[in-house]
Design a protein around this motif. Structure first.
Motif, PDB file in Angstrom:
ATOM      1  N   GLN A 193       1.222   4.046   1.965  1.00 41.89           N
ATOM      2  CA  GLN A 193       1.292   5.338   2.256  1.00 41.89           C
ATOM      3  C   GLN A 193       1.184   6.182   0.875  1.00 41.89           C
ATOM      4  O   GLN A 193       0.826   7.282   0.807  1.00 41.89           O
ATOM      5  CB  GLN A 193       2.432   5.714   3.057  1.00 41.89           C
ATOM      6  CG  GLN A 193       2.266   5.381   4.509  1.00 41.89           C
ATOM      7  CD  GLN A 193       0.925   5.829   5.140  1.00 41.89           C
ATOM      8  OE1 GLN A 193       0.750   6.918   5.173  1.00 41.89           O
ATOM      9  NE2 GLN A 193       0.490   4.700   5.662  1.00 41.89           N
ATOM     10  N   LEU A 194       1.748   5.469  -0.296  1.00 40.42           N
ATOM     11  CA  LEU A 194       2.011   6.149  -1.539  1.00 40.42           C
ATOM     12  C   LEU A 194       0.863   5.892  -2.273  1.00 40.42           C
ATOM     13  O   LEU A 194       1.053   5.945  -3.809  1.00 40.42           O
ATOM     14  CB  LEU A 194       3.050   5.839  -2.144  1.00 40.42           C
ATOM     15  CG  LEU A 194       4.381   6.283  -1.190  1.00 40.42           C
ATOM     16  CD1 LEU A 194       5.695   5.590  -1.960  1.00 40.42           C
ATOM     17  CD2 LEU A 194       4.712   7.749  -1.371  1.00 40.42           C
ATOM     18  N   GLU A 214       7.998  -2.137   3.040  1.00 40.59           N
ATOM     19  CA  GLU A 214       7.669  -1.946   1.718  1.00 40.59           C
ATOM     20  C   GLU A 214       6.256  -1.813   1.591  1.00 40.59           C
ATOM     21  O   GLU A 214       5.736  -0.887   0.836  1.00 40.59           O
ATOM     22  CB  GLU A 214       8.602  -2.828   0.787  1.00 40.59           C
ATOM     23  CG  GLU A 214       8.065  -2.539  -0.816  1.00 40.59           C
ATOM     24  CD  GLU A 214       8.662  -1.197  -1.141  1.00 40.59           C
ATOM     25  OE1 GLU A 214       8.387  -0.940  -2.178  1.00 40.59           O
ATOM     26  OE2 GLU A 214       9.519  -0.472  -0.495  1.00 40.59           O
ATOM     27  N   LEU A 215       5.643  -2.838   2.147  1.00 40.85           N
ATOM     28  CA  LEU A 215       4.003  -2.658   1.718  1.00 40.85           C
ATOM     29  C   LEU A 215       3.475  -1.493   2.371  1.00 40.85           C
ATOM     30  O   LEU A 215       2.516  -1.104   2.025  1.00 40.85           O
ATOM     31  CB  LEU A 215       3.312  -4.157   2.159  1.00 40.85           C
ATOM     32  CG  LEU A 215       2.053  -4.588   1.916  1.00 40.85           C
ATOM     33  CD1 LEU A 215       1.778  -4.539   0.452  1.00 40.85           C
ATOM     34  CD2 LEU A 215       1.496  -5.785   2.495  1.00 40.85           C
ATOM     35  N   LEU A 249      -9.983  -1.596  -4.732  1.00 35.13           N
ATOM     36  CA  LEU A 249      -8.579  -1.323  -4.070  1.00 35.13           C
ATOM     37  C   LEU A 249      -7.474  -1.402  -5.191  1.00 35.13           C
ATOM     38  O   LEU A 249      -6.430  -0.734  -5.437  1.00 35.13           O
ATOM     39  CB  LEU A 249      -8.379  -1.946  -2.829  1.00 35.13           C
ATOM     40  CG  LEU A 249      -7.287  -1.857  -1.808  1.00 35.13           C
ATOM     41  CD1 LEU A 249      -7.265  -0.218  -1.417  1.00 35.13           C
ATOM     42  CD2 LEU A 249      -7.205  -2.545  -0.762  1.00 35.13           C
ATOM     43  N   GLU A 250      -7.547  -2.854  -5.925  1.00 30.58           N
ATOM     44  CA  GLU A 250      -6.414  -3.282  -6.549  1.00 30.58           C
ATOM     45  C   GLU A 250      -6.357  -2.309  -7.963  1.00 30.58           C
ATOM     46  O   GLU A 250      -5.435  -2.075  -8.450  1.00 30.58           O
ATOM     47  CB  GLU A 250      -6.827  -4.634  -7.218  1.00 30.58           C
ATOM     48  CG  GLU A 250      -6.412  -5.626  -6.135  1.00 30.58           C
ATOM     49  CD  GLU A 250      -6.415  -7.074  -6.714  1.00 30.58           C
ATOM     50  OE1 GLU A 250      -7.035  -7.315  -7.903  1.00 30.58           O
ATOM     51  OE2 GLU A 250      -6.064  -7.985  -5.857  1.00 30.58           O
ATOM     52  N   MET A 290      -4.261   2.224 -11.171  1.00 28.75           N
ATOM     53  CA  MET A 290      -3.733   1.474 -10.107  1.00 28.75           C
ATOM     54  C   MET A 290      -3.021   2.062  -9.111  1.00 28.75           C
ATOM     55  O   MET A 290      -2.261   2.927  -9.672  1.00 28.75           O
ATOM     56  CB  MET A 290      -3.335   0.158 -10.785  1.00 28.75           C
ATOM     57  CG  MET A 290      -2.782  -0.845  -9.966  1.00 28.75           C
ATOM     58  SD  MET A 290      -2.218  -2.652 -10.551  1.00 28.75           S
ATOM     59  CE  MET A 290      -3.744  -3.055 -11.211  1.00 28.75           C
ATOM     60  N   THR A 291      -3.078   1.655  -8.118  1.00 26.59           N
ATOM     61  CA  THR A 291      -2.191   2.211  -6.934  1.00 26.59           C
ATOM     62  C   THR A 291      -1.069   1.333  -6.551  1.00 26.59           C
ATOM     63  O   THR A 291      -1.158   0.099  -6.947  1.00 26.59           O
ATOM     64  CB  THR A 291      -2.722   2.647  -5.622  1.00 26.59           C
ATOM     65  OG1 THR A 291      -3.192   1.249  -5.010  1.00 26.59           O
ATOM     66  CG2 THR A 291      -4.030   3.453  -5.984  1.00 26.59           C
ATOM     67  N   PRO A 292       0.070   1.945  -6.223  1.00 26.29           N
ATOM     68  CA  PRO A 292       1.135   0.877  -5.849  1.00 26.29           C
ATOM     69  C   PRO A 292       0.734  -0.160  -4.766  1.00 26.29           C
ATOM     70  O   PRO A 292       1.038  -1.340  -5.190  1.00 26.29           O
ATOM     71  CB  PRO A 292       2.042   1.866  -5.245  1.00 26.29           C
ATOM     72  CG  PRO A 292       2.089   3.152  -5.683  1.00 26.29           C
ATOM     73  CD  PRO A 292       0.563   3.293  -6.070  1.00 26.29           C
ATOM     74  N   PHE A 293       0.003  -0.071  -3.770  1.00 27.28           N
ATOM     75  CA  PHE A 293      -0.508  -0.916  -2.921  1.00 27.28           C
ATOM     76  C   PHE A 293      -1.411  -2.056  -3.648  1.00 27.28           C
ATOM     77  O   PHE A 293      -1.455  -3.181  -3.347  1.00 27.28           O
ATOM     78  CB  PHE A 293      -1.255  -0.441  -1.762  1.00 27.28           C
ATOM     79  CG  PHE A 293      -1.683  -1.229  -0.654  1.00 27.28           C
ATOM     80  CD1 PHE A 293      -0.838  -1.613   0.249  1.00 27.28           C
ATOM     81  CD2 PHE A 293      -3.060  -1.896  -0.820  1.00 27.28           C
ATOM     82  CE1 PHE A 293      -1.193  -2.962   1.112  1.00 27.28           C
ATOM     83  CE2 PHE A 293      -3.309  -2.773   0.309  1.00 27.28           C
ATOM     84  CZ  PHE A 293      -2.643  -3.345   1.016  1.00 27.28           C
TER      85      PHE A 293
END
Length: 124
Positions: A71-72, A65-66, A36-37, A1-4
């Motif tokens: 970006q991360l 923050e989003l 994406l999730e 999972m990514t932070p976004f």
């Protein structure tokens, strides 16, 4: 999972919106949102992030923050250590090899070190 991806799922679930509904509202496939999730898709396009901010009525600091999380959120990262010390190259290689085995508290400690350095650079 990514932070976004994690944040998107959190926003969606907090509002009781299904993946299928969100996909229809965004004009994308449910498969894309699911990927994406779950971190199977890379960092989302800027327009997608802006659409997410508008859709969920996110303002100011939370919007920043989003954007930061987006970006991360590249799941495949290249670290160029050319011109850096051998220790920097060792760190990058070991992290790439061992990140999957790190415990959540280890990850949190490493991120805290990086945040501390970032704060020192800003104030120093």
């Amino acid at each position: 999972m990514t932070p976004f991806g994690e944040k998107l799922r959190e926003l969606r679930e907090a509002r009781g919106i299904t993946l299928k509904t969100l996909a229809a509202d965004f004009g994308v496939s449910a498969a894309y949102l699911s990927a994406l999730e779950h971190g199977h898709r890379g960092k989302p396009p800027w327009r997608f992030v802006q659409h997410t901010i508008a859709y969920f009525n996110i303002i100011w600091d939370e919007a920043d923050e989003l954007n930061r999380l987006a970006q991360l959120s590249a799941p495949r990262v290249i670290v160029d250590t050319s011109g850096l010390s051998s220790r920097a190259t060792e760190l990058a290689n070991r992290l790439a090899r061992e990140v999957k085995g790190l415990e959540p508290e280890d990850l949190a400690a490493m991120l805290a070190i990086l945040e501390e350095r970032k704060t020192k650079r800003k104030t120093g």
